[in-house]
Every structure is written in structure tokens, then in C-alpha cells.
Design an enzyme around this catalytic site. Structure first.
Site, mmCIF file in Angstrom:
data_model
loop_
_atom_site.group_PDB
_atom_site.id
_atom_site.type_symbol
_atom_site.label_atom_id
_atom_site.label_comp_id
_atom_site.label_asym_id
_atom_site.label_seq_id
_atom_site.Cartn_x
_atom_site.Cartn_y
_atom_site.Cartn_z
ATOM 1 C CE LYS A 39 -3.776 -2.359 2.240
ATOM 2 N NZ LYS A 39 -4.352 -2.804 0.967
ATOM 3 C CG ASN A 179 -12.585 0.028 3.041
ATOM 4 O OD1 ASN A 179 -12.957 -0.111 4.212
ATOM 5 N ND2 ASN A 179 -11.775 -0.832 2.453
ATOM 6 C CG LEU A 212 -19.212 5.389 0.529
ATOM 7 C CD1 LEU A 212 -20.255 6.478 0.310
ATOM 8 C CD2 LEU A 212 -19.416 4.743 1.899
ATOM 9 N N GLY A 213 -17.221 1.911 -2.421
ATOM 10 C CA GLY A 213 -17.346 0.944 -3.516
ATOM 11 C C GLY A 213 -18.162 1.532 -4.657
ATOM 12 N N GLY A 216 -19.479 5.175 -4.683
ATOM 13 C CA GLY A 216 -18.614 6.344 -4.820
ATOM 14 C C GLY A 216 -17.830 6.653 -3.564
ATOM 15 N N GLY A 242 -7.860 1.490 -4.386
ATOM 16 C CA GLY A 242 -7.919 2.401 -3.233
ATOM 17 C C GLY A 242 -6.641 3.207 -3.085
ATOM 18 C CG ASP A 243 -3.074 1.228 -2.366
ATOM 19 O OD1 ASP A 243 -3.525 1.515 -1.241
ATOM 20 O OD2 ASP A 243 -2.639 0.100 -2.657
HETATM 21 O O1 RIB Z 1 -3.681 -2.226 -1.726
HETATM 22 C C1 RIB Z 1 -3.102 -3.238 -2.495
HETATM 23 C C2 RIB Z 1 -1.840 -3.734 -1.864
HETATM 24 O O2 RIB Z 1 -2.159 -4.364 -0.640
HETATM 25 C C3 RIB Z 1 -1.085 -4.770 -2.647
HETATM 26 O O3 RIB Z 1 -0.165 -4.194 -3.535
HETATM 27 C C4 RIB Z 1 -0.471 -5.649 -1.581
HETATM 28 O O4 RIB Z 1 0.916 -5.643 -1.571
HETATM 29 C C5 RIB Z 1 -1.065 -5.158 -0.260
HETATM 30 O O5 RIB Z 1 -0.200 -4.350 0.418
#
Ligand code: RIB
Length: 296
Positions: A39, A179, A212-213, A216, A242-243
Site C-alpha cells: 500500500k 473504506n 463506498l465501492g 462512490g 484504493g491506493d
Molecule cells: O492495496 C493493495 C496492496 O495491498 C497490494 O499491492 C499488496 O501488496 C497489499 O499491500
């Protein structure tokens, strides 16, 4: 103002499966790929691809060079990433035919941070700088306390949510990006409005972005809220969506955009990410996000 992301770096072993393996079942995967992930790394790469200037701190082991290379390639400043003898963190990820995933983490070097290393890194940052954190490294409580004492603005993505967060003084967090499952675990409630109310009551000084998936996302600060819907796409792999959202939202806010614009940019970027395989490699460039045509 500098942005420091103190976070995980993982090698992601991604298995394409018909369905998620069940307890007691042995399942053959159709394909295996190794991607850069974690992440922390994903969010640094998203910030950088969105155009932000980002410093990353965290640890890798002897086999983690490709993670460092991937960040440097995207312009993330990696001076503070430390190489250790502890194995690099990794994730075993199943991705099914609908693009959903299941993630099993091995912390490795991510969870071998020491107070001495944390102090060295944070000494380079000062009041007004931003610190972004997720919950894939150890000593999160110490990092939050030390950064807060230095006057840094603490931003937390409490993911994955686990008991490690209980030792953290989360009243020191200025912005939560989370989330709805994490929101419910952190503050309570089950419906979005209830979770927002619970977050407001528990952390009255903090801003929050709740994703919220398919519903939105929503930004909240006190009584002020901004809602954002999703851009619909055919999902291939939801890993790092999400990242991507987190990195793009923060980058837009840092460049002075209003929250509604920042949420919209983040929604576009994360929608594109789910149309691509892998974690870090799925994060789109800003130029791609700006010209991508979504079908209605
Ligand atoms: O959010 C996705 C990430 O969660 C992946 O890349 C995995 O490594 C975990 O950290």
C-alpha cells in the site's frame, strides 16, 4: 511543504483464479505474475504519477531492488528507503474472473522498523510537512507520535484494519482515507451516514474521505460533505484501486484543487486502475487520467 510516505513495499505474487480458494480446497491457478506493490509503494507511485513531489521511507530486503527501481522510475524520492537483511515484504494475491481479490500479507522488512531509523527519517521533515501512513508497517504509534510532535500533518489510511491501530493516538490524525468497512471498524455504524456521524463524533477535528465501492466516495469535515460517484468500467483487477484513489486525491489537494475536483480526479484515476492488472503498474499517469473517455 514536503510529503513523506512512510509505508510498505511488497512484492505481489498475483494468481489468476476461477474463484477464491476455499478452506481445504486445492486449486490450480491459470497464471502467476509478480508485480510491485504494498500500500505504501502504490500510494507513493500514485502521488508521483499524479504530479506530486513525494518522499518515501520504508524498508526492503535483499530481493527488493525492483521495488526501489519502480519508485525511482516514477520520480519518487527514495533516499530514505533502507535496505535490510530481513526478507522483503510480500503479498500472495488471488484475482478471480470478476477482478475481485484476496490478499495474504507477509510483513518481512516492512515490520522490522526501529525507533532509531524512524527518528533519522523524521528528523529531515518539519512543521507543516505532510506524513502519509497506512497500517502495513510496525511502530505506527511511534511514527504518529513523533511526527505529530514535529508539527507534521498526519494523514492515515488505516488499512488493513487490525488491532495494531488500537495503540495509536488517532486524535493526532488530520485526515483519514478509508473504506466503509474500515470506517465502521474504526468509529462504528454500518450505513455511510452512520459511519460519517461516528467518525465526526470520535474524531471531531479530523477530515475524512470515505470510499463506498460502487456508491462512490464522500469527503467530510465537520458538517461539510462532498459526495462523488464512481466512473463505471469493466473491472479486470481491483488491486490498488484504493491506493490510486488516495494518491490522486492527496496530489490534487496539495496542488490547491477544491475537494470536489480532487474527488473527481481520484475517482477517474481509480476507475482506470481497475481496468488493468497488478498493483503499482495499474496506476495511470495524470495525462492518461485527463484524456480518458468514460462511457456513460
Ligand atoms: O492495496 C493493495 C496492496 O495491498 C497490494 O499491492 C499488496 O501488496 C497489499 O499491500
Amino acid at each position: 511543504m514536503k510529503v513523506l510516505n512512510f509505508g510498505s513495499l511488497n512484492l505481489d505474487y498475483v494468481y489468476s483464479v476461477d474463484h477464491m480458494v476455499a478452506p481445504g480446497e486445492t486449486l490450480t491457478s491459470a497464471e502467476r505474475n509478480v508485480f510491485c506493490g504494498g500500500k505504501g509503494l502504490n500510494q507513493s507511485i500514485a502521488l508521483a504519477k499524479a504530479g506530486a513531489d513525494v518522499y518515501h521511507a520504508g524498508q526492503i530486503g535483499p530481493e527488493g531492488q525492483m521495488l526501489l527501481d519502480a519508485m525511482e522510475e516514477q520520480g519518487v524520492k527514495t533516499h530514505w528507503v533502507r535496505k535490510t537483511e530481513v526478507p522483503t515484504g510480500h503479498a500472495v494475491i488471488q484475482v478471480d474472473k470478476s477482478g475481485q481479490n484476496c490478499i495474504l500479507l507477509y510483513g518481512g522488512a516492512n515490520r522490522a522498523l526501529t525507533a532509531e531509523y524512524i527518528d533519522q527519517v523524521l528528523a529531515d521533515f518539519a512543521s507543516g510537512d505532510m506524513l502519509l501512513l497506512q497500517n502495513e508497517v510496525n511502530m505506527l504509534d511511534y511514527i504518529i507520535d513523533t511526527a505529530y510532535e514535529r508539527g507534521m500533518t498526519v494523514v492515515l489510511n488505516p488499512s488493513p484494519f487490525d488491532s495494531g491501530l488500537e495503540s495509536c493516538d488517532l486524535s493526532k490524525v488530520s485526515l483519514f482515507l478509508l473504506n466503509e468497512v474500515e470506517g465502521a471498524q474504526l468509529a462504528g455504524g454500518s450505513e455511510p451516514e452512520e459511519i460519517l456521524k461516528a467518525l465526526r463524533e470520535k474524531y471531531p477535528d479530523a477530515k475524512a474521505v470515505l470510499t463506498l465501492g460502487s456508491e462512490g466516495s464522500v469527503y467530510q469535515y465537520g458538517d461539510y460533505t462532498v459526495w462523488q460517484s464512481i466512473y463505471k468500467v469493466d473491472a479486470v483487477d481491483t488491486t490498488a484501486a484504493g491506493d490510486t484513489f488516495t494518491g490522486y486525491f492527496l496530489a490534487a489537494v496539495l496542488e490547491g484543487q477544491d475537494v470536489d475536483k480532487a474527488l473527481d480526479l481520484a475517482a477517474r484515476a481509480s476507475a482506470i486502475a481497475v481496468t488493468r492488472n497488478g498493483a503499482a503498474p495499474s496506476v495511470p499517469l495524470r495525462s492518461e487520467v485527463e484524456k480518458y473517455q468514460f462511457s456513460l
